[in-house]
Scaffold this motif. Structure first.
Motif, mmCIF file in Angstrom:
data_model
loop_
_atom_site.group_PDB
_atom_site.id
_atom_site.type_symbol
_atom_site.label_atom_id
_atom_site.label_comp_id
_atom_site.label_asym_id
_atom_site.label_seq_id
_atom_site.Cartn_x
_atom_site.Cartn_y
_atom_site.Cartn_z
ATOM 1 N N GLU A 165 0.827 -1.207 0.000
ATOM 2 C CA GLU A 165 0.000 0.000 0.000
ATOM 3 C C GLU A 165 0.860 1.256 0.000
ATOM 4 O O GLU A 165 0.611 2.197 -0.763
ATOM 5 N N THR A 166 1.882 1.286 0.855
ATOM 6 C CA THR A 166 2.711 2.493 0.940
ATOM 7 C C THR A 166 3.493 2.736 -0.349
ATOM 8 O O THR A 166 3.755 3.889 -0.710
ATOM 9 N N SER A 167 3.838 1.667 -1.073
ATOM 10 C CA SER A 167 4.587 1.840 -2.319
ATOM 11 C C SER A 167 3.727 2.446 -3.420
ATOM 12 O O SER A 167 4.243 3.043 -4.367
ATOM 13 N N GLN A 168 2.403 2.296 -3.319
ATOM 14 C CA GLN A 168 1.488 2.802 -4.341
ATOM 15 C C GLN A 168 0.851 4.133 -3.945
ATOM 16 O O GLN A 168 0.211 4.790 -4.773
ATOM 17 N N ARG A 169 1.033 4.527 -2.727
ATOM 18 C CA ARG A 169 0.311 5.680 -2.190
ATOM 19 C C ARG A 169 0.764 6.984 -2.833
ATOM 20 O O ARG A 169 1.949 7.215 -3.044
ATOM 21 N N LYS A 170 -0.201 7.836 -3.107
ATOM 22 C CA LYS A 170 0.086 9.184 -3.590
ATOM 23 C C LYS A 170 -0.001 10.141 -2.406
ATOM 24 O O LYS A 170 -1.049 10.270 -1.785
#
Length: 405
Positions: A165-170
């Motif tokens: 999730e954190t790797s995809q978060r904007k």
């Protein structure tokens, strides 16, 4: 192919949505049904009901919802009988999900636990239930696999889905930049994602903030609320205790990134704090009864914070001595933590003041977190879990799955 999901926590809804996305990318015809939240529904789950609305902690709240949970188990059983899914995938929420697992096993449906409850940490006798009801555990933490296998439970370490999730978060970089304009250090206050956590922990975090100020540190403070209802409650408390503190809703990543240090309620957010290399004091208020019960016979690990468990090569307790952040050796784990039934705000403030006034100690903490983040803050758990599940199901449904980086 058809999978039944049962997910009851907001964090589980997030991890479940990423898992469904990876499964459907590899198997476009996959049908997902069951319990989940809005994120899983957006990813393609056909929901029976939003189970995350019923997420509760503690004995009394569970008793109050016992009728609701019985109804939902009966509904799940009817769906299992009618739909005959290829497998059941559980995520967290053990009190309820044990019942789902039992119904699935009665009907001969394989059960996989992705993001299993931390039974290695407390009440470890429940491993017998896991061994009886679950075919395979997909583990989030590296030491879990060996712990389960040593006790006769099939298990595989896939990594923590939090980092997917954190790797995809904007992240709203405009807000981060705006918060960074003031040269004074920003201390983030993270009171938790559950109503009960906010009620019990935010008062201690605000008292600690006042004590940091009283020690002569010219710091700013920002409360990162999980949702609007929490922000409203936080603003009421802030108006009484710390009037110039800022309160934000659904902006936790931005507040963390802009902060120099953090005061946080214990939870999976500690992994994000590790990834962002933020020195943090962890707090978690419990009742005196629960505290002494845990210390007397329930808890099997030294720490309540996942990052500290990762940092210690031997996190298990040999005797019932509670972890104390000022005891010899405590400096070898990054986060002072206070899982407590009493006021420890003096101690919490002291750590913060030390970091905010001693750059060498602050840098040492950041270096500890950097070492851990290099090893563990890696995405790919959802890809690995999807590959495992598809590989375990019949050749009829098997498709190649892209490899995690």
């Amino acid at each position: 192919m058809k999978l039944f999901f049962s997910v009851g926590e907001p964090s589980g809804d997030l991890h479940g949505s990423n898992l469904i996305a990876e499964l459907r990318a590899a198997e476009p015809g996959l049908r997902c049904i069951g319990f989940g939240g809005p994120k899983m529904a957006a990813a393609g789950l056909q929901p029976i009901e939003d189970l995350t609305k019923h997420a509760v902690m503690g004995f009394r709240p569970v008793i109050a919802k016992i009728g609701t949970f019985r109804r939902l188990v009966a509904e799940a059983d009817a769906v299992l009988a009618k739909e005959r899914p290829d497998a059941v995938v559980l995520i967290d929420f053990p009190g309820f999900n044990w019942h789902i697992a039992a119904r699935a096993k009665e009907r001969g449906i394989p059960v996989y636990y992705y993001g299993a409850p931390q039974i290695w940490a407390w009440a470890s006798w429940r491993v017998a239930k896991m061994r009886r009801l679950v075919d395979h555990v997909l583990c989030k933490l590296p030491f879990e696999e060996s712990w389960y296998r040593e006790r006769g439970v099939a298990a595989t370490y896939v990594g923590h889905p939090f980092f997917d999730e954190t790797s995809q978060r904007k992240v709203d970089q405009t807000l981060v930049a705006e918060l960074g304009k003031d040269p004074r250090p920003l201390v983030a206050l993270l009171p938790g994602s559950r109503d009960q956590e906010v009620k019990k922990n935010l008062p201690d975090l605000l008292r600690t903030a006042n004590k940091i100020r009283a020690a002569g540190v010219d710091a700013r403070f920002a409360v990162a609320a999980f949702k609007d209802a929490h922000a409203e409650r936080a603003r009421e408390m802030v108006a009484r205790e710390l009037p110039d503190a800022m309160v934000f809703s659904a902006k936790t990543p931005e507040i963390i990134r802009a902060a120099k240090t953090v005061l946080a309620c214990s939870g999976s957010v500690s992994l994000e704090l590790m990834a962002e290399r933020k020195p943090t004091v962890i707090a978690y208020r419990v009742s005196p009864t629960l505290y002494w019960a845990c210390r007397a016979f329930l808890v099997n690990v030294k720490y309540c914070t996942l990052v500290n468990l990762l940092a210690d090569p031997n996190p298990w307790i040999a005797r019932r001595v509670p972890y104390e952040p000022d005891a010899p050796g405590s400096e070898n784990v990054p986060y002072p933590e206070y899982a407590t039934h009493r006021d420890r705000t003096d101690d919490m403030a002291r750590h913060q003041v030390h970091w905010l006034t001693d750059e060498a100690e602050y840098d040492r903490r950041v270096a500890m977190l950097d070492d851990l983040a290099q090893r563990y803050a890696r995405p790919g758990a959802s890809v690995r879990a999807a590959a495992f599940l598809l590989d375990r199901l019949t050749d009829l449904y098997r498709r190649p799955v892209r490899k995690a980086a």
